[in-house]
Design a protein around this motif. Structure first.
Motif, mmCIF file in Angstrom:
data_model
loop_
_atom_site.group_PDB
_atom_site.id
_atom_site.type_symbol
_atom_site.label_atom_id
_atom_site.label_comp_id
_atom_site.label_asym_id
_atom_site.label_seq_id
_atom_site.Cartn_x
_atom_site.Cartn_y
_atom_site.Cartn_z
ATOM 1 N N PRO A 1 167.348 43.282 -3.236
ATOM 2 C CA PRO A 1 167.506 44.587 -2.582
ATOM 3 C C PRO A 1 168.967 44.850 -2.203
ATOM 4 C CG PRO A 1 165.697 43.363 -1.606
ATOM 5 C CD PRO A 1 166.428 42.411 -2.504
ATOM 6 N N VAL A 2 169.334 46.113 -2.261
ATOM 7 C CA VAL A 2 170.666 46.560 -1.859
ATOM 8 C C VAL A 2 170.463 47.663 -0.829
ATOM 9 C CG1 VAL A 2 172.787 47.704 -2.621
ATOM 10 C CG2 VAL A 2 171.686 45.990 -4.086
ATOM 11 N N VAL A 3 171.106 47.508 0.332
ATOM 12 C CA VAL A 3 170.978 48.510 1.393
ATOM 13 C C VAL A 3 172.362 48.944 1.852
ATOM 14 C CG1 VAL A 3 168.733 47.617 2.124
ATOM 15 C CG2 VAL A 3 170.784 46.791 3.245
ATOM 16 N N ALA A 4 172.496 50.238 2.147
ATOM 17 C CA ALA A 4 173.799 50.762 2.564
ATOM 18 C C ALA A 4 173.599 51.928 3.521
ATOM 19 C CB ALA A 4 174.607 51.210 1.355
ATOM 20 N N ILE A 5 174.360 51.926 4.593
ATOM 21 C CA ILE A 5 174.323 53.005 5.568
ATOM 22 C C ILE A 5 175.751 53.494 5.800
ATOM 23 C CG2 ILE A 5 174.444 51.425 7.536
ATOM 24 C CD1 ILE A 5 172.576 53.381 9.063
ATOM 25 N N CYS A 6 175.874 54.773 6.060
ATOM 26 C CA CYS A 6 177.155 55.387 6.411
ATOM 27 C C CYS A 6 178.183 55.162 5.307
ATOM 28 C CB CYS A 6 177.605 54.866 7.769
ATOM 29 S SG CYS A 6 178.953 55.808 8.497
ATOM 30 N N GLY A 7 179.347 54.641 5.632
ATOM 31 C CA GLY A 7 180.431 54.466 4.678
ATOM 32 C C GLY A 7 180.123 53.508 3.548
ATOM 33 N N ALA A 8 179.166 52.624 3.735
ATOM 34 C CA ALA A 8 178.820 51.677 2.668
ATOM 35 C C ALA A 8 178.244 52.396 1.450
ATOM 36 C CB ALA A 8 177.835 50.639 3.180
ATOM 37 N N THR A 9 177.678 53.591 1.652
ATOM 38 C CA THR A 9 177.162 54.347 0.515
ATOM 39 C C THR A 9 178.294 54.757 -0.421
ATOM 40 O OG1 THR A 9 177.211 56.443 1.736
ATOM 41 C CG2 THR A 9 175.143 55.187 1.778
ATOM 42 N N ALA B 1 166.679 58.688 5.577
ATOM 43 C CA ALA B 1 166.825 57.444 4.815
ATOM 44 C C ALA B 1 166.035 57.597 3.533
ATOM 45 C CB ALA B 1 166.316 56.252 5.614
ATOM 46 N N VAL B 2 166.516 56.979 2.489
ATOM 47 C CA VAL B 2 165.868 57.072 1.180
ATOM 48 C C VAL B 2 165.738 55.666 0.602
ATOM 49 C CG1 VAL B 2 166.102 57.926 -1.186
ATOM 50 C CG2 VAL B 2 166.736 59.406 0.729
ATOM 51 N N SER B 3 164.572 55.400 0.055
ATOM 52 C CA SER B 3 164.324 54.134 -0.616
ATOM 53 C C SER B 3 163.923 54.437 -2.057
ATOM 54 C CB SER B 3 163.204 53.380 0.101
ATOM 55 O OG SER B 3 162.918 52.182 -0.574
ATOM 56 N N ASP B 4 164.583 53.789 -2.996
ATOM 57 C CA ASP B 4 164.249 53.933 -4.417
ATOM 58 C C ASP B 4 164.237 52.532 -5.013
ATOM 59 O OD1 ASP B 4 163.904 54.530 -7.069
ATOM 60 O OD2 ASP B 4 165.681 55.787 -7.257
ATOM 61 N N GLY B 5 163.049 51.992 -5.144
ATOM 62 C CA GLY B 5 162.940 50.612 -5.599
ATOM 63 C C GLY B 5 163.537 49.697 -4.553
ATOM 64 N N GLY B 6 164.478 48.907 -4.923
ATOM 65 C CA GLY B 6 165.125 47.997 -3.984
ATOM 66 C C GLY B 6 166.388 48.547 -3.350
ATOM 67 N N LEU B 7 166.668 49.827 -3.543
ATOM 68 C CA LEU B 7 167.851 50.458 -2.966
ATOM 69 C C LEU B 7 167.459 51.283 -1.746
ATOM 70 C CD1 LEU B 7 170.891 51.314 -3.138
ATOM 71 C CD2 LEU B 7 170.087 53.256 -4.513
ATOM 72 N N VAL B 8 168.114 51.033 -0.615
ATOM 73 C CA VAL B 8 167.895 51.806 0.612
ATOM 74 C C VAL B 8 169.235 52.379 1.050
ATOM 75 C CG1 VAL B 8 167.169 51.742 3.035
ATOM 76 C CG2 VAL B 8 165.980 50.327 1.346
ATOM 77 N N THR B 9 169.255 53.690 1.319
ATOM 78 C CA THR B 9 170.470 54.344 1.806
ATOM 79 C C THR B 9 170.133 55.227 2.997
ATOM 80 O OG1 THR B 9 170.166 56.115 0.185
ATOM 81 C CG2 THR B 9 171.695 54.337 -0.406
ATOM 82 N N ALA B 10 171.142 55.432 3.856
ATOM 83 C CA ALA B 10 170.981 56.301 5.020
ATOM 84 C C ALA B 10 172.343 56.759 5.493
ATOM 85 C CB ALA B 10 170.257 55.568 6.152
ATOM 86 N N GLY B 11 172.345 57.847 6.252
ATOM 87 C CA GLY B 11 173.564 58.318 6.878
ATOM 88 C C GLY B 11 173.734 57.667 8.236
ATOM 89 N N PRO B 12 174.881 57.884 8.877
ATOM 90 C CA PRO B 12 175.180 57.210 10.144
ATOM 91 C C PRO B 12 174.285 57.649 11.300
ATOM 92 C CG PRO B 12 176.799 58.899 9.698
ATOM 93 C CD PRO B 12 175.950 58.787 8.468
ATOM 94 N N GLN B 13 173.642 58.783 11.162
ATOM 95 C CA GLN B 13 172.791 59.304 12.219
ATOM 96 C C GLN B 13 171.361 58.762 12.150
ATOM 97 O OE1 GLN B 13 173.672 60.697 9.416
ATOM 98 N NE2 GLN B 13 172.099 62.052 8.649
ATOM 99 N N SER B 14 171.105 57.824 11.262
ATOM 100 C CA SER B 14 169.727 57.391 11.013
ATOM 101 C C SER B 14 169.533 55.874 11.014
ATOM 102 C CB SER B 14 169.266 57.962 9.671
ATOM 103 O OG SER B 14 169.411 59.352 9.648
#
Length: 104
Positions: free
Chosen positions: A6-14, A53-66
């Motif tokens: 899995p790869v997860v990223a929030i805020c600037g990591a996206t 927040a969005v999950s697509d398979g093993g990818l999770v992304t979100a903005g800094p407010q979440s």
């Protein structure tokens, strides 16, 4: 993503994921669409979702407010909590629903 890790990223990591093309063919989110649109190598505009927040398979992304929604999706992808626990988690920490503490 070529593995089952899995790869997860929030805020600037996206932005980092955008620059290396990871977001070009997977549903994702971030702070705002324009933030990712300015990243070199990013071609995933059609996959961008205006969601907490969005999950697509093993990818999770979100903005800094979440951060709570990001944590919920990450725990779900990792299989570390049941859907009922994750729903209670969001109820408590997003909605202030103290009755959901019992489920936690």
């Amino acid at each position: 993503m070529e593995s089952d890790i899995p790869v997860v990223a929030i805020c600037g990591a996206t932005a980092g994921l955008a620059r290396i093309g990871v977001l070009n063919d997977r549903y994702h989110t971030s702070s705002v669409a324009a933030y990712l649109g300015g990243q070199p190598g990013y071609e995933g505009q059609s996959y961008y979702r205006n969601s907490r927040a969005v999950s697509d398979g093993g990818l999770v992304t979100a903005g800094p407010q979440s951060p709570v929604q990001f944590a919920t999706q990450t725990l779900r992808v990792l299989g570390l909590a049941s859907d009922s626990i994750l729903q209670a988690y969001e109820s408590v920490f997003c909605n202030g629903d103290t009755s959901a503490y019992a489920a936690l």
